[in-house]
Write an enzyme that holds these catalytic residues in place. Sequence first.
Site, PDB file in Angstrom:
ATOM      1  N   GLY A 347      -7.657  76.506   3.171  1.00 20.57           N
ATOM      2  CA  GLY A 347      -7.842  75.263   3.908  1.00 20.57           C
ATOM      3  C   GLY A 347      -6.593  74.885   4.665  1.00 20.57           C
ATOM      4  O   GLY A 347      -5.526  75.492   4.518  1.00 20.57           O
ATOM      5  N   GLY A 350      -2.496  68.649   4.820  1.00 22.85           N
ATOM      6  CA  GLY A 350      -1.359  67.987   5.424  1.00 22.85           C
ATOM      7  C   GLY A 350      -0.175  68.913   5.279  1.00 22.85           C
ATOM      8  O   GLY A 350      -0.065  69.627   4.284  1.00 22.85           O
ATOM      9  N   VAL A 354      -3.126  76.460   3.438  1.00 24.18           N
ATOM     10  CA  VAL A 354      -3.083  76.958   2.069  1.00 24.18           C
ATOM     11  C   VAL A 354      -3.807  78.292   2.000  1.00 24.18           C
ATOM     12  O   VAL A 354      -4.903  78.451   2.554  1.00 24.18           O
ATOM     13  CB  VAL A 354      -3.752  75.966   1.103  1.00 24.18           C
ATOM     14  CG1 VAL A 354      -3.590  76.439  -0.332  1.00 24.18           C
ATOM     15  CG2 VAL A 354      -3.166  74.581   1.257  1.00 24.18           C
ATOM     16  N   ASP A 464      -0.530  60.092  -0.385  1.00 28.57           N
ATOM     17  CA  ASP A 464      -1.715  60.563   0.324  1.00 28.57           C
ATOM     18  C   ASP A 464      -2.805  60.932  -0.679  1.00 28.57           C
ATOM     19  O   ASP A 464      -3.402  61.999  -0.597  1.00 28.57           O
ATOM     20  CB  ASP A 464      -1.364  61.743   1.235  1.00 28.57           C
ATOM     21  CG  ASP A 464      -2.473  62.030   2.244  1.00 28.57           C
ATOM     22  OD1 ASP A 464      -3.371  61.163   2.403  1.00 28.57           O
ATOM     23  OD2 ASP A 464      -2.461  63.105   2.853  1.00 28.57           O
TER      24      ASP A 464
END
Length: 666
Positions: A347, A350, A354, A464
């Site tokens: 994915g 932020g 990854v 976050d």
Amino acid sequence: MTNLLHLFLLLLLRSGFSSGGPLYHTCGLSNYTSNSDYKSNLNQLLRILTSTNSSFTTNTTGSTPNTVYGLFLCRGDVGLSNCRACIQNATKDIGSLCPSSKEATVWYDNCELRYSDLRFFSSLDYRGSYFLANPKNVTNNVEGFIRLQKELLDDITSYTAYNSPTMFATGTAMNETNSNASFTLSGLAQCTRDLSAEDCGQCLIVARAMYTGSEASTGGRILTKSCNFRYEMYGFYQGKPDVLLNLTTPVKTRTPPPAPDTHEAPAREGSKNNTKKVLSIIISIVVAVMLLVTICIYFWKKRATKLTLGKHRAKSGKTNLEDDLLLLDLSTLKVATDYFSEANKLGEGGFGSVYKGKLADGQEIAVKRLSTSSTQGVEELKNEILLLAKLQHRNLVKLLGGCLEEQEKLLVYEYVPNRSLDNLLFDPVECKLNWSERFNIIGGIARGLFYLHEESHLNAIHRDLKASNILLDTDMTAKISDFGLARLFGGDETQGTTSRVVGTFGYMAPEYALHGHFSTKVDVFSYGVLVLEIITGKMCSRFYDSERAEDFLSYVWEHWSNGQILQIVDPSLEIFSKNEILRCIHIALLCVQEVPDERPSMSSAVIMLHSPSVPLKSPTKPRFARGMISSSMLPKSTDMGSSDEFARMVLPISVNDVSITEMQPR
Ligand SMILES: *[C@@H]1O[C@H](CO)[C@@H](O)[C@H](O)[C@H]1NC(C)=O
Ligand SMILES: *[C@@H]1O[C@H](CO)[C@@H](O)[C@H](O)[C@H]1NC(C)=O
Ligand SMILES: *[C@@H]1O[C@H](CO)[C@@H](O)[C@H](O)[C@H]1NC(C)=O
Ligand SMILES: *[C@@H]1O[C@H](CO)[C@@H](O)[C@H](O)[C@H]1NC(C)=O
Ligand SMILES: *[C@@H]1O[C@H](CO)[C@@H](O)[C@H](O)[C@H]1NC(C)=O
Ligand SMILES: *[C@@H]1O[C@H](CO)[C@@H](O)[C@H](O)[C@H]1NC(C)=O
Ligand SMILES: *[C@@H]1O[C@H](CO)[C@@H](O)[C@H](O)[C@H]1NC(C)=O
Ligand SMILES: *[C@@H]1O[C@H](CO)[C@@H](O)[C@H](O)[C@H]1NC(C)=O
């Protein structure tokens, strides 16, 4: 009349304490059917537990989906024969106390028996906790009594968690200086032995918090599934105390020293003419420690680049800070991720992408490849990674190491095989999370944040927190990911103002979004939003684009204030505890209060979540996020669900501050 009632209650309690009958029990919500596989597995499990000759055991019978997990624990000072007698009674009683329940726990004076269809070993569970306080309060020297009780229970708690191999400790404290106000207190504490020392310690702290307000009671106990404690003004345990506080003599004597405080112990015992001896001992200890550190650093430097991941994991990372750092070769990581191939991309998060990877020894890892815009120097970054690697908690994704080479900045995490919470929660077809699992997730996130904010002493702030940052492992244990990235990139202290707001629309606390003020309460706000999402099954950020332009929090608030809150509970939840849901929503609303000081800390959130006896303040209307930031500032996204980056905002507050505040006239 009331005195009579008290006397009656007192007699009832005293007799309840010693009769050998069940003290309390709690049953799960869902049932098995008679003649089912589950029932026969349960019967088999209970037979195994009855015939086990031990004071603590766990066992499992059957295969999925009819697996039954079971545990029993006898009080540490109870002999094996009494233990077996107690378990025999318990296995008999539990069937009539919780008929056809898939999950049950029963507590006696001498033992606890528990089974469930969910694997609960090695995890904390405060649900269904029981609180028992003698209605009679002390009247003389109340302050001294409470102080002594606190000191006794503090010592017993740390002894239970960190010193006792059986996770059981007893203790006695006395203050007999003045015959009028003198008293003796006896206490014990115990954890189920499948817990880690840290979890045991936390469990007892939370259990004691549940007892808040009743400290003046002459006796009491808390029973949770994972731990329990008890104190009385009379002796009630067998054998010698592990902790002895004798406040009669001016100098405290304790047997054995309660805390693993090796440097203080000789000093405390040493008298004045021993000072020189003590001093020389201290000097030699200091010299030895310095030598050791030098040797460690030398070896670490030699080995750091050669270490393999397997070796690191075998170590119990509780040594030197630098010892914990695992530096990996870039070439190793390139091979592990197949040169960061698209196929291995998990994915886009932020701060970077990854990738899934597999090391030569077969261990799976997740590699975060940071976009290298960071202004931090390599040394600074290395220090931050060192700190983050220290954060180890069941509810945090483990950072295994890092790599800082050739302009690459990589973080290596444990690989969590199941999906992220948003995937499971907001998928109308696949959402199979039941209420028990959701409650565990809510509790797990709270404990992870509690650790991050308070327990770890790092005072880290996530900044976050959102559903896509919560990963679920195969046991459905929640693991918070991406923590510490704001710290890595913002280079901030633990509290303050930042010019670079990092966060996700809908989860952001107003003071942070508007002014860049951040503290742990920013995470508490996001946590509140997250809990409401878990309960409603609705994604907060979807609200902002909807036709009605209705705000998620105002939607929840409207139903709360109309007394129709249960209407917004996720319809895919068929069985749930109304009280638990109401309490979770209540706590979530406290977490999203506009004024940061009105929001609870994560430790109080953990306590409120698990102890129904702790009263909750009434929430006021949460601050509407609507209008706070105009929707034109959101990235225009047509496919909201697909990207982790949806609604992520990086607001240069220092430039736009004026125009943002203008949008929200006060
Ligand atoms: C077991 O139950 C019986 C009947 O309730 C009771 O008399 C006995 O004391 C109990 N034994 C233990 C060890 O709890
Ligand atoms: C499970 O059984 C108990 C007692 O037999 C009953 O009160 C309860 O309503 C049942 N729960 C469900 C979800 O069927
Ligand atoms: C249980 O174990 C203890 C020691 O481990 C032993 O002395 C005792 O005989 C055993 N009892 C039974 C019934 O097996
Ligand atoms: C469970 O009980 C069975 C039967 O006593 C035993 O053989 C097995 O080793 C136990 N399993 C565990 C994990 O203790
Ligand atoms: C004992 O103290 C508690 C907490 O202060 C109070 O609620 C309770 O009424 C007291 N009990 C008696 C008998 O005074
Ligand atoms: C012990 O009792 C004396 C006399 O009542 C009191 O002054 C002192 O504070 C007490 N200490 C504790 C720890 O309770
Ligand atoms: C005990 O001490 C309390 C004050 O702490 C006092 O009011 C009371 O009279 C004393 N009782 C006796 C018997 O001395
Ligand atoms: C506590 O200290 C007093 C005074 O030294 C002594 O008389 C008493 O026996 C001690 N109690 C215990 C249990 O050691």
